[in-house]
Design an enzyme around this catalytic site. Sequence first.
Site, PDB file in Angstrom:
ATOM      1  N   LYS A  77      24.145   0.942   5.162  1.00  0.00           N
ATOM      2  CA  LYS A  77      22.681   0.762   5.855  1.00  0.00           C
ATOM      3  C   LYS A  77      21.878   0.028   4.734  1.00  0.00           C
ATOM      4  CE  LYS A  77      18.997   4.022   6.414  1.00  0.00           C
ATOM      5  NZ  LYS A  77      18.354   5.293   7.326  1.00  0.00           N
ATOM      6  N   LEU A  78      21.389  -0.995   5.220  1.00  0.00           N
ATOM      7  CA  LEU A  78      20.460  -1.887   4.332  1.00  0.00           C
ATOM      8  C   LEU A  78      18.911  -1.399   4.694  1.00  0.00           C
ATOM      9  CD1 LEU A  78      22.117  -5.327   4.239  1.00  0.00           C
ATOM     10  CD2 LEU A  78      22.148  -3.464   2.840  1.00  0.00           C
ATOM     11  N   ASP A 122      13.711   6.837  14.457  1.00  0.00           N
ATOM     12  CA  ASP A 122      13.961   7.812  13.357  1.00  0.00           C
ATOM     13  C   ASP A 122      12.517   8.515  13.469  1.00  0.00           C
ATOM     14  OD1 ASP A 122      13.840   9.142  10.829  1.00  0.00           O
ATOM     15  OD2 ASP A 122      14.439   7.547   9.467  1.00  0.00           O
ATOM     16  N   ASN A 152      11.996   1.157   8.486  1.00  0.00           N
ATOM     17  CA  ASN A 152      10.629   2.026   8.176  1.00  0.00           C
ATOM     18  C   ASN A 152       9.255   1.519   8.748  1.00  0.00           C
ATOM     19  OD1 ASN A 152      12.931   3.002   5.650  1.00  0.00           O
ATOM     20  ND2 ASN A 152      11.905   4.682   6.870  1.00  0.00           N
ATOM     21  N   SER A 197      22.793   4.583   2.299  1.00  0.00           N
ATOM     22  CA  SER A 197      21.552   4.010   2.542  1.00  0.00           C
ATOM     23  C   SER A 197      21.050   3.273   1.173  1.00  0.00           C
ATOM     24  CB  SER A 197      20.376   4.932   2.810  1.00  0.00           C
ATOM     25  OG  SER A 197      19.093   4.368   2.845  1.00  0.00           O
TER      26      SER A 197
HETATM   27  O1  SMG Z   1      18.966  10.607   1.963  1.00  0.00           O
HETATM   28  O2  SMG Z   1      20.251   9.031   1.532  1.00  0.00           O
HETATM   29  C1  SMG Z   1      19.268   9.347   1.705  1.00  0.00           C
HETATM   30  C2  SMG Z   1      18.213   8.243   2.170  1.00  0.00           C
HETATM   31  C3  SMG Z   1      18.305   7.859   3.566  1.00  0.00           C
HETATM   32  O3  SMG Z   1      17.372   5.913   4.108  1.00  0.00           O
HETATM   33  C4  SMG Z   1      17.260   7.019   3.820  1.00  0.00           C
HETATM   34  N1  SMG Z   1      16.029   7.847   4.296  1.00  0.00           N
HETATM   35  O4  SMG Z   1      14.004   6.276   6.942  1.00  0.00           O
HETATM   36  O5  SMG Z   1      15.943   6.961   7.143  1.00  0.00           O
HETATM   37  C5  SMG Z   1      15.035   6.804   6.332  1.00  0.00           C
HETATM   38  C6  SMG Z   1      15.022   7.172   4.725  1.00  0.00           C
HETATM   39  C7  SMG Z   1      13.585   7.936   4.464  1.00  0.00           C
HETATM   40  C8  SMG Z   1      13.593   8.478   3.289  1.00  0.00           C
HETATM   41  S1  SMG Z   1      13.053   7.004   2.338  1.00  0.00           S
HETATM   42  C9  SMG Z   1      12.416   7.525   0.675  1.00  0.00           C
HETATM   43 MG    MG Z   2      14.905   5.700   8.436  1.00  0.00          MG
END
Ligand code: SMG
Ligand code: MG
Length: 385
Positions: free
Chosen positions: A176-177, A254, A206, A150
């Site tokens: 993932k961006l 999510d 998000n 991510s």
């Molecule tokens: O654990 O690599 C990781 C982070 C993956 O993007 C990620 N998580 O919404 O999926 C999501 C986010 C939530 C945490 S953002 C601080």
């Molecule tokens: Mg997410």
Amino acid sequence: MTTLAPVHSSGSALPVVVEAVELHRVAMPLVRPFETSFGRQTAREVLLVRVITDAGDGWGECVAMADPVYSSEYVEGCADVIRSYLAPALLEAGTVRAADVASVLDFVIGHRMAKAAVETAVLDAQLRASGTSFGEYFGAVRPEVDCGVSVGIAPDLDSLLAEVAGYVEEGYRRIKLKIKPGWDLLPVAAVRALLGPEALLQVDANTAYTIADIDHLRELDAFGLLLIEQPFVEEDIAAHVRLARAIDTPVCLDESITGTRVAIDAIERDATSIINIKAGRVGGYLEAIRIHDACLERDVPVWCGGMLETGIGRAANVALAALPGFTLPGDTSASNRYFAEDLTESFVLVDGRLAVPAGPGSGVTVRTELVEEWKSRPTQLITRA
Ligand code: SMG
Ligand code: MG
């Protein structure tokens, strides 16, 4: 590794008596800041739960962030609800199996991340005592899992492309961006051009958009994305239904998916065609497995989300991601994507995959000397009243 039936009801489900609960707080600097539509993080403030039982100890990592910006839960709140309600209930419960923990804690509404950490610690203790790994207990069908990464919102396109190129070089199987209004079409176009048309690419908002953005989000269809994750607020399933009808890119939820009932409802309403499973968000690994099972039954692909876990939480995530319905690479990246040094042995990417730990319980060893050395708050000990 052959296909293993889940062993929830066999010898690995021997109950334990929880004698004490310890809450540990650790501040872990991130190797690079991580920016999402809701803010920028430079460190991971971790809450760890250790249960001390008659059969040995177990650890669970709470996935809540320092601030209530991803969900309503946050570290101090989780520590408080565990200390004031969850730990006392568990200490009063007598002999428990991990599978009983949810009902022991059910009198507390919500607080799923806190509950998940407690349940996982009990499961770890129980499985360590019986010599069973999380993978075996969960029903893992593969010894290693495909990993994605991510990528946070970057200061500019050049630094984004440099970061993505580094991850491709390391072997990650999916990118993932993070996107938000003002940081979406251009970065996605640039990264698609860098990766080529075949590479797996997806985006995560998000909750940063509203239904007024549907026409704009439709432009993402030009980039052959695997999915768009959680564009709208948690509670608004109907808005996701509208988006899913309007665009070709699959919609993936999510934040909205807080349990099996919501998952089934969102699937039946065609709000989501892929689900991001995070055990912490849904109250624990046992509920996560129920969501996986419901999705598998309905042919809905799932993947394992991440919350910047240390090796303690990562070990359990990797075991979960080895279940048969996890057909897409997860946000299960290697330890060095987050931290210079991990709280357990490092998870190392080999050919774009992480190995599922095979040892009892989580299969990793908590480096208690580092937990002590990096502690950000005094450790709290909760015992029977
Ligand atoms: O654990 O690599 C990781 C982070 C993956 O993007 C990620 N998580 O919404 O999926 C999501 C986010 C939530 C945490 S953002 C601080
Ligand atoms: Mg997410």
